[in-house]
Design a protein around this motif. Structure first.
Motif, PDB file in Angstrom:
ATOM      1  N   UNK A  98       4.714-126.731 -65.555  1.00  0.00           N
ATOM      2  CA  UNK A  98       3.778-126.106 -64.644  1.00  0.00           C
ATOM      3  C   UNK A  98       2.415-125.975 -65.330  1.00  0.00           C
ATOM      4  N   UNK A  99       1.447-126.722 -64.837  1.00  0.00           N
ATOM      5  CA  UNK A  99       0.124-126.754 -65.449  1.00  0.00           C
ATOM      6  C   UNK A  99      -0.574-125.402 -65.328  1.00  0.00           C
ATOM      7  N   UNK A 100      -0.459-124.763 -64.183  1.00  0.00           N
ATOM      8  CA  UNK A 100      -1.136-123.478 -63.998  1.00  0.00           C
ATOM      9  C   UNK A 100      -0.559-122.418 -64.930  1.00  0.00           C
ATOM     10  N   UNK A 101       0.746-122.463 -65.169  1.00  0.00           N
ATOM     11  CA  UNK A 101       1.368-121.527 -66.105  1.00  0.00           C
ATOM     12  C   UNK A 101       0.815-121.744 -67.509  1.00  0.00           C
ATOM     13  N   UNK A 102       0.747-122.999 -67.929  1.00  0.00           N
ATOM     14  CA  UNK A 102       0.219-123.300 -69.260  1.00  0.00           C
ATOM     15  C   UNK A 102      -1.224-122.846 -69.397  1.00  0.00           C
ATOM     16  N   UNK A 103      -2.024-123.109 -68.388  1.00  0.00           N
ATOM     17  CA  UNK A 103      -3.433-122.708 -68.442  1.00  0.00           C
ATOM     18  C   UNK A 103      -3.578-121.189 -68.486  1.00  0.00           C
ATOM     19  N   UNK A 104      -2.752-120.484 -67.723  1.00  0.00           N
ATOM     20  CA  UNK A 104      -2.792-119.019 -67.730  1.00  0.00           C
ATOM     21  C   UNK A 104      -2.416-118.485 -69.102  1.00  0.00           C
ATOM     22  N   UNK A 105      -1.357-119.028 -69.691  1.00  0.00           N
ATOM     23  CA  UNK A 105      -0.930-118.579 -71.014  1.00  0.00           C
ATOM     24  C   UNK A 105      -1.965-118.916 -72.081  1.00  0.00           C
ATOM     25  N   UNK A 106      -2.527-120.096 -72.005  1.00  0.00           N
ATOM     26  CA  UNK A 106      -3.563-120.473 -72.977  1.00  0.00           C
ATOM     27  C   UNK A 106      -4.795-119.579 -72.849  1.00  0.00           C
ATOM     28  N   UNK A 107      -5.154-119.253 -71.630  1.00  0.00           N
ATOM     29  CA  UNK A 107      -6.304-118.367 -71.418  1.00  0.00           C
ATOM     30  C   UNK A 107      -6.025-116.981 -71.991  1.00  0.00           C
ATOM     31  N   UNK A 108      -4.805-116.483 -71.774  1.00  0.00           N
ATOM     32  CA  UNK A 108      -4.444-115.165 -72.319  1.00  0.00           C
ATOM     33  C   UNK A 108      -4.437-115.204 -73.840  1.00  0.00           C
ATOM     34  N   UNK A 109      -3.890-116.270 -74.420  1.00  0.00           N
ATOM     35  CA  UNK A 109      -3.884-116.401 -75.879  1.00  0.00           C
ATOM     36  C   UNK A 109      -5.302-116.461 -76.429  1.00  0.00           C
ATOM     37  N   UNK A 110      -6.171-117.153 -75.725  1.00  0.00           N
ATOM     38  CA  UNK A 110      -7.557-117.294 -76.183  1.00  0.00           C
ATOM     39  C   UNK A 110      -8.283-115.957 -76.217  1.00  0.00           C
ATOM     40  N   UNK A 111      -7.827-115.005 -75.422  1.00  0.00           N
ATOM     41  CA  UNK A 111      -8.479-113.699 -75.375  1.00  0.00           C
ATOM     42  C   UNK A 111      -7.985-112.764 -76.476  1.00  0.00           C
ATOM     43  N   UNK A 112      -6.956-113.187 -77.205  1.00  0.00           N
ATOM     44  CA  UNK A 112      -6.478-112.395 -78.338  1.00  0.00           C
ATOM     45  C   UNK A 112      -7.346-112.661 -79.561  1.00  0.00           C
ATOM     46  N   UNK A 113      -7.474-111.677 -80.455  1.00  0.00           N
ATOM     47  CA  UNK A 113      -8.153-111.943 -81.728  1.00  0.00           C
ATOM     48  C   UNK A 113      -7.401-113.037 -82.500  1.00  0.00           C
ATOM     49  N   UNK A 114      -8.089-113.729 -83.369  1.00  0.00           N
ATOM     50  CA  UNK A 114      -7.519-114.889 -84.065  1.00  0.00           C
ATOM     51  C   UNK A 114      -6.233-114.553 -84.815  1.00  0.00           C
ATOM     52  N   UNK A 115      -6.193-113.438 -85.513  1.00  0.00           N
ATOM     53  CA  UNK A 115      -4.993-113.097 -86.280  1.00  0.00           C
ATOM     54  C   UNK A 115      -3.829-112.754 -85.368  1.00  0.00           C
ATOM     55  N   UNK A 116      -4.091-112.073 -84.256  1.00  0.00           N
ATOM     56  CA  UNK A 116      -3.022-111.781 -83.299  1.00  0.00           C
ATOM     57  C   UNK A 116      -2.496-113.076 -82.681  1.00  0.00           C
ATOM     58  N   UNK A 117      -3.410-113.978 -82.366  1.00  0.00           N
ATOM     59  CA  UNK A 117      -3.017-115.270 -81.805  1.00  0.00           C
ATOM     60  C   UNK A 117      -2.147-116.034 -82.798  1.00  0.00           C
ATOM     61  N   UNK A 118      -2.540-115.989 -84.074  1.00  0.00           N
ATOM     62  CA  UNK A 118      -1.757-116.676 -85.107  1.00  0.00           C
ATOM     63  C   UNK A 118      -0.356-116.096 -85.219  1.00  0.00           C
ATOM     64  N   UNK A 119      -0.244-114.773 -85.154  1.00  0.00           N
ATOM     65  CA  UNK A 119       1.074-114.142 -85.231  1.00  0.00           C
ATOM     66  C   UNK A 119       1.945-114.578 -84.065  1.00  0.00           C
ATOM     67  N   UNK A 120       1.392-114.559 -82.861  1.00  0.00           N
ATOM     68  CA  UNK A 120       2.169-114.940 -81.681  1.00  0.00           C
ATOM     69  C   UNK A 120       2.615-116.393 -81.783  1.00  0.00           C
ATOM     70  N   UNK A 121       1.711-117.255 -82.172  1.00  0.00           N
ATOM     71  CA  UNK A 121       2.064-118.675 -82.270  1.00  0.00           C
ATOM     72  C   UNK A 121       3.122-118.909 -83.345  1.00  0.00           C
ATOM     73  N   UNK A 122       2.925-118.331 -84.514  1.00  0.00           N
ATOM     74  CA  UNK A 122       3.884-118.543 -85.599  1.00  0.00           C
ATOM     75  C   UNK A 122       5.247-117.932 -85.281  1.00  0.00           C
TER      76      UNK A 122
END
Length: 169
Positions: A98-122
């Motif tokens: 689902x492209x819209x799901x991916x875009x929504x999740x990527x947008x939400x991740x982009x709004x996190x600070x870099x270190x928080x984003x890194x923690x979630x991804x890792x």
């Protein structure tokens, strides 16, 4: 004196360029264009410091070290894996999700600070343990736990508590 050093460098470069090129081709797995660039970069760095290199007991070994380090530096650069192509893929990726799901999740991740984003991804994308994540980020395990709680809380704020709307059947 400079003339002598310049002549010594020119003689060295002419004698070693082919060997450096062969080594660079092996390092780059056959990418001849990148190999040429690496040799050029190596010879340029040697030229700049030739007054010191000429006094080294093994300038050929020094040149090989410079070539290897130049290659490793190039590999660490983010753009080193990009390749030009004249053919574009039909899709941006090979997934049919689902492209819209991916875009929504990527947008939400982009709004996190870099270190928080890194923690979630890792932790959740790469499925690493808390200790592995702490090692990768050079922080303590407690810091990873704290960041996970904060990052997931922030994602819930951004996406809403009821995540069922983002899950496709």
């Amino acid at each position: 004196m400079r003339k002598v050093l310049a002549d010594q460098y020119a003689e060295f470069a002419a004698a070693r360029a082919a060997h450096l090129y062969r080594s660079a081709c092996l390092l780059t797995a056959g990418d001849t264009h990148l190999a040429e660039d690496l040799v050029q970069e190596t010879l340029g760095r040697l030229y700049i410091s030739w007054h010191r290199v000429a006094r080294v007991g093994n300038p050929a070994g020094y040149a090989q070290t410079v070539l290897t380090r130049t290659f490793l530096t190039h590999q660490r650069r983010r753009s080193s894996t990009e390749r030009a192509t004249d053919v574009l893929p039909d899709r941006a990726d090979g997934h049919h999700g689902d492209v819209s799901l991916r875009l929504t999740l990527l947008e939400a991740l982009a709004r996190l600070p870099a270190k928080d984003r890194a923690v979630v991804v890792l932790r959740y994308w790469e499925d690493r343990s808390i200790e592995e994540t702490a090692d990768a980020m050079n922080v303590s395990s407690a810091a990873v736990r704290t960041r996970c709680i904060r990052a997931l809380g922030r994602l819930r704020e951004l996406l809403g508590e009821d995540l069922t709307e983002y899950v496709s059947p």
